[in-house]
Design a protein around this motif. Structure first.
Motif, PDB file in Angstrom:
ATOM      1  N   GLY A 202       0.802  -1.214   0.000  1.00  0.00           N
ATOM      2  CA  GLY A 202       0.000   0.000   0.000  1.00  0.00           C
ATOM      3  C   GLY A 202       0.830   1.255   0.000  1.00  0.00           C
ATOM      4  N   SER A 203       2.069   1.179   0.558  1.00  0.00           N
ATOM      5  CA  SER A 203       2.929   2.358   0.589  1.00  0.00           C
ATOM      6  C   SER A 203       3.941   2.384  -0.543  1.00  0.00           C
ATOM      7  N   SER A 204       4.268   1.206  -1.131  1.00  0.00           N
ATOM      8  CA  SER A 204       5.284   1.194  -2.182  1.00  0.00           C
ATOM      9  C   SER A 204       4.700   1.315  -3.583  1.00  0.00           C
ATOM     10  N   ALA A 205       3.467   0.828  -3.781  1.00  0.00           N
ATOM     11  CA  ALA A 205       2.839   0.964  -5.093  1.00  0.00           C
ATOM     12  C   ALA A 205       2.339   2.388  -5.249  1.00  0.00           C
ATOM     13  N   SER A 206       2.729   3.038  -6.320  1.00  0.00           N
ATOM     14  CA  SER A 206       2.419   4.454  -6.478  1.00  0.00           C
ATOM     15  C   SER A 206       1.476   4.677  -7.649  1.00  0.00           C
ATOM     16  N   THR A 207       1.004   5.916  -7.762  1.00  0.00           N
ATOM     17  CA  THR A 207       0.079   6.273  -8.833  1.00  0.00           C
ATOM     18  C   THR A 207       0.595   7.497  -9.562  1.00  0.00           C
ATOM     19  N   ARG A 208      -0.006   7.773 -10.701  1.00  0.00           N
ATOM     20  CA  ARG A 208       0.336   8.973 -11.460  1.00  0.00           C
ATOM     21  C   ARG A 208      -0.919   9.529 -12.104  1.00  0.00           C
ATOM     22  N   LEU A 209      -0.889  10.810 -12.439  1.00  0.00           N
ATOM     23  CA  LEU A 209      -1.990  11.451 -13.131  1.00  0.00           C
ATOM     24  C   LEU A 209      -1.753  11.404 -14.638  1.00  0.00           C
ATOM     25  N   SER A 210      -2.815  11.153 -15.392  1.00  0.00           N
ATOM     26  CA  SER A 210      -2.700  11.186 -16.845  1.00  0.00           C
ATOM     27  C   SER A 210      -3.969  11.816 -17.415  1.00  0.00           C
ATOM     28  N   TRP A 211      -3.893  12.216 -18.684  1.00  0.00           N
ATOM     29  CA  TRP A 211      -5.044  12.838 -19.358  1.00  0.00           C
ATOM     30  C   TRP A 211      -5.870  11.765 -20.041  1.00  0.00           C
ATOM     31  N   PHE A 255      -1.497 -16.205  -3.582  1.00  0.00           N
ATOM     32  CA  PHE A 255      -1.670 -14.866  -3.018  1.00  0.00           C
ATOM     33  C   PHE A 255      -1.506 -13.757  -4.058  1.00  0.00           C
ATOM     34  N   LEU A 256      -0.765 -14.005  -5.131  1.00  0.00           N
ATOM     35  CA  LEU A 256      -0.451 -12.950  -6.095  1.00  0.00           C
ATOM     36  C   LEU A 256      -1.674 -12.247  -6.697  1.00  0.00           C
ATOM     37  N   PRO A 257      -2.806 -12.928  -6.941  1.00  0.00           N
ATOM     38  CA  PRO A 257      -3.958 -12.180  -7.462  1.00  0.00           C
ATOM     39  C   PRO A 257      -4.379 -11.017  -6.578  1.00  0.00           C
ATOM     40  N   GLU A 258      -4.153 -11.118  -5.263  1.00  0.00           N
ATOM     41  CA  GLU A 258      -4.475 -10.015  -4.353  1.00  0.00           C
ATOM     42  C   GLU A 258      -3.635  -8.783  -4.667  1.00  0.00           C
ATOM     43  N   MET A 259      -2.447  -9.007  -5.201  1.00  0.00           N
ATOM     44  CA  MET A 259      -1.520  -7.897  -5.429  1.00  0.00           C
ATOM     45  C   MET A 259      -1.803  -7.137  -6.721  1.00  0.00           C
ATOM     46  N   GLN A 260      -2.673  -7.673  -7.562  1.00  0.00           N
ATOM     47  CA  GLN A 260      -2.936  -7.008  -8.832  1.00  0.00           C
ATOM     48  C   GLN A 260      -3.701  -5.703  -8.661  1.00  0.00           C
ATOM     49  N   GLN A 261      -4.298  -5.490  -7.476  1.00  0.00           N
ATOM     50  CA  GLN A 261      -4.949  -4.208  -7.228  1.00  0.00           C
ATOM     51  C   GLN A 261      -3.944  -3.137  -6.835  1.00  0.00           C
ATOM     52  N   TYR A 262      -2.728  -3.547  -6.465  1.00  0.00           N
ATOM     53  CA  TYR A 262      -1.696  -2.596  -6.064  1.00  0.00           C
ATOM     54  C   TYR A 262      -0.673  -2.363  -7.173  1.00  0.00           C
ATOM     55  N   TYR A 263      -0.440  -3.369  -8.004  1.00  0.00           N
ATOM     56  CA  TYR A 263       0.613  -3.274  -9.011  1.00  0.00           C
ATOM     57  C   TYR A 263       0.031  -3.514 -10.410  1.00  0.00           C
ATOM     58  N   ARG A 264       0.329  -2.585 -11.288  1.00  0.00           N
ATOM     59  CA  ARG A 264      -0.120  -2.713 -12.680  1.00  0.00           C
ATOM     60  C   ARG A 264       0.618  -3.834 -13.380  1.00  0.00           C
ATOM     61  N   TYR A 303      20.145  -9.036 -12.015  1.00  0.00           N
ATOM     62  CA  TYR A 303      19.301  -9.130 -13.207  1.00  0.00           C
ATOM     63  C   TYR A 303      18.131  -8.157 -13.114  1.00  0.00           C
ATOM     64  N   VAL A 304      17.481  -8.099 -11.948  1.00  0.00           N
ATOM     65  CA  VAL A 304      16.333  -7.208 -11.778  1.00  0.00           C
ATOM     66  C   VAL A 304      16.752  -5.756 -11.931  1.00  0.00           C
ATOM     67  N   GLN A 305      17.878  -5.377 -11.321  1.00  0.00           N
ATOM     68  CA  GLN A 305      18.333  -3.989 -11.418  1.00  0.00           C
ATOM     69  C   GLN A 305      18.703  -3.623 -12.856  1.00  0.00           C
ATOM     70  N   GLN A 306      19.165  -4.578 -13.627  1.00  0.00           N
ATOM     71  CA  GLN A 306      19.577  -4.310 -15.007  1.00  0.00           C
ATOM     72  C   GLN A 306      18.393  -4.255 -15.980  1.00  0.00           C
ATOM     73  N   HIS A 307      17.323  -4.982 -15.680  1.00  0.00           N
ATOM     74  CA  HIS A 307      16.245  -5.150 -16.669  1.00  0.00           C
ATOM     75  C   HIS A 307      14.910  -4.530 -16.281  1.00  0.00           C
ATOM     76  N   PHE A 308      14.755  -4.083 -15.015  1.00  0.00           N
ATOM     77  CA  PHE A 308      13.451  -3.580 -14.587  1.00  0.00           C
ATOM     78  C   PHE A 308      13.581  -2.263 -13.835  1.00  0.00           C
ATOM     79  N   GLN A 309      12.575  -1.448 -13.979  1.00  0.00           N
ATOM     80  CA  GLN A 309      12.401  -0.275 -13.125  1.00  0.00           C
ATOM     81  C   GLN A 309      11.133  -0.527 -12.314  1.00  0.00           C
ATOM     82  N   CYS A 310      11.302  -1.146 -11.160  1.00  0.00           N
ATOM     83  CA  CYS A 310      10.158  -1.593 -10.375  1.00  0.00           C
ATOM     84  C   CYS A 310      10.027  -0.775  -9.099  1.00  0.00           C
ATOM     85  N   ASP A 311       8.867  -0.915  -8.452  1.00  0.00           N
ATOM     86  CA  ASP A 311       8.603  -0.223  -7.196  1.00  0.00           C
ATOM     87  C   ASP A 311       8.890  -1.094  -5.985  1.00  0.00           C
ATOM     88  N   ALA A 312       8.953  -2.400  -6.169  1.00  0.00           N
ATOM     89  CA  ALA A 312       9.200  -3.308  -5.051  1.00  0.00           C
ATOM     90  C   ALA A 312       9.714  -4.637  -5.585  1.00  0.00           C
TER      91      ALA A 312
END
Length: 367
Positions: A202-211, A255-264, A303-312
Motif C-alpha cells: 500500500g505504501s510502495s505501489a504508487s500512482t500517477r496522473l494522466s489525461w 496470493f499474487l492475485p491479491e496484489m494485482q490491485q496494487y501493481y499494474r 538481473y532485476v536492477q539491469q532489466h526492470f524499473q520496479c517499485d518493489a
C-alpha cells in the motif's frame, strides 16, 4: 545492593506508577556500563539493567526507566524476533511506550519524543502503519533509540514471563496497560505474512496522473479530463533451488492475485544459483519451474536492477544462501518459506524479513 539512583527511581515509581516499581525491583542491575544511557538487555531470558557509568538521579533517568519497564509490560522484546529489520515496527513500539510517559519527564530527552503528526492514542497497528509511510531518516534521534532494541536478543527462557506474571498478581495494573496488552496479542493472532505484504504494498505501489479524452474534467467540465493510473510494478524472484518445496511456491502464486490491485505489472524471475527465466505474471502459476540447483541470491538481484524499473522486489526463499553484496534501490522483502528459515543467518541481508510459517508469538523469545 540498591544504589542512590535505583532508590530514586524506585521511590519515584512508588508514588507515580507502583505497578512499574514492583517490576523494577525484580530486575537485576549490572554496574559494568555499556552505554551513556540506562539500557535494558535480555540475558538468558531474563531482563537486566545496565546503568551509565555515573547515573544522575533525574527526571530524564526516571523517564528512561519507565520507557524500558513499559516495553517489558507490553512484551515488546518478544515481538521483535520476526521483525528485527523492520524499523517501522521498532519505531512503533517506542511510540507506544513513550506516549504513556508524562511529557514533563521526557521533554529533555529527544530519544523519548513523539514526532509531529503522530496520531495520539494509536494502537500498535496504527502506529506501525503510520511509521511505514514516513522516512525514518528524518528522525535520527529516534533511530538511535531503537538501536538499543538489539540488546533484547537473547536465548529462549521463561524468566521474563515469570516476573511479569508475578507483578500482575501483586499489583493493580491501569486499564490502559491491560487494554494495550490485549490489543497487541489480538493483533499478532490475526497478523499474517499476507497482511504484512499488503501493508507494505500500500505504501510502495504508487500512482500517477494522466489525461483522458473519454471524460470531461469534473471540476471544470472541459476536455481532456484527468485519470489516476497505477504505475506500481512488482518483481517476484522465486528461489527455485532444491530446498524449496512446491507447496511454498504455490502459496505465493495463490496470493499474487491479491496484489494485482496494487501493481499494474507483476513480473516473475526464477533463479537458483543463476537466473533461469523471467516472464510477466498473467494470473496463473507456471506449469513448471526451472532450476533445482544451489542457491545464490546476487545474480537475480543484479538481473532485476539491469532489466526492470520496479517499485518493489519480493525474494521468495528459505534464506539459505550467501548474503547479497549490494543493497536494493527499491523496497526489498524476503518472504521466508519453510518451517525453519535461516533467520539467524540473514542479519546482514538488506530489506525486510517476512516469515511465512513462523508468525510472531507472544511469550516466545527467539535468539
Amino acid at each position: 545492593m540498591p544504589t542512590s539512583w535505583s532508590k530514586f527511581v524506585c521511590v519515584e515509581l512508588l508514588g507515580k506508577a507502583p505497578y512499574l516499581a514492583d517490576l523494577f525491583i525484580r530486575i537485576p542491575i549490572h554496574n559494568n556500563s555499556i552505554s551513556d544511557r540506562l539500557t535494558l538487555s535480555i540475558q538468558k531470558g531474563h531482563p537486566v539493567f545496565y546503568p551509565p557509568s555515573d547515573p544522575d538521579p533525574s527526571p530524564a533517568l526516571l523517564a528512561k526507566a519507565q520507557h524500558h519497564l513499559l516495553h517489558l509490560m507490553l512484551d515488546h522484546p518478544h515481538l521483535t524476533a520476526s521483525f528485527s529489520h523492520d524499523r517501522a515496527w521498532h519505531l512503533a513500539l517506542d511510540n507506544m511506550v513513550n506516549q504513556h510517559i508524562p511529557p514533563q519527564l521526557r521533554q529533555d530527552d529527544p530519544a523519548l519524543s513523539i514526532p509531529p503528526g503522530f496520531p495520539a492514542g494509536s494502537s500498535l497497528f496504527q502506529a506501525w502503519n503510520w511509521w511505514s509511510q514516513q522516512d525514518p531518516e528524518e528522525y535520527p534521534h529516534l533511530l538511535t533509540a531503537i538501536a538499543e532494541h538489539q540488546l533484547w536478543t537473547g536465548t529462549p527462557g521463561q524468566e521474563v514471563d515469570t516476573i511479569i506474571q508475578s507483578s500482575l498478581k501483586t499489583q493493580s495494573f491501569p486499564e490502559h496497560i491491560l487494554q494495550l496488552r490485549e490489543e497487541t496479542f489480538a493483533l499478532l493472532e490475526g497478523l499474517s505474512w499476507q497482511q504484512r505484504l499488503i501493508q507494505i504494498s500500500g505504501s510502495s505501489a504508487s500512482t500517477r496522473l494522466s489525461w483522458t479524452s473519454r471524460k470531461a474534467s469534473r471540476r471544470y467540465g472541459t476536455h481532456p479530463g484527468i485519470r489516476i493510473r497505477s504505475r506500481g510494478s512488482l518483481v517476484v524472484i522465486l528461489d527455485t533451488s532444491g530446498s524449496m518445496s512446491p507447496s511454498d511456491l504455490n502459496a505465493i502464486f495463490t496470493f499474487l492475485p491479491e496484489m494485482q490491485q496494487y501493481y499494474r505489472q507483476i513480473h516473475i524471475v526464477e533463479s537458483d544459483h543463476q537466473v533461469r527465466r523471467s516472464y510477466p505474471y498473467q494470473g496463473q502459476p507456471p506449469e513448471r519451474i526451472e532450476g533445482r540447483g544451489d542457491t545464490f541470491f546476487q545474480p537475480a538481484l543484479d538481473y532485476v536492477q539491469q532489466h526492470f524499473q520496479c517499485d518493489a522486489i519480493w525474494y521468495v526463499t528459505d534464506g539459505r544462501g550467501t548474503a547479497p553484496r549490494v543493497k536494493s534501490p527499491v523496497p526489498l522483502s524476503w518472504i521466508l518459506c519453510g518451517d525453519r528459515p535461516a533467520l539467524d543467518e540473514m542479519d546482514s541481508f538488506p530489506g525486510i524479513l517476512i516469515p511465512v510459517n513462523i508468525p510472531p508469538t507472544p511469550g516466545v523469545l527467539l535468539s
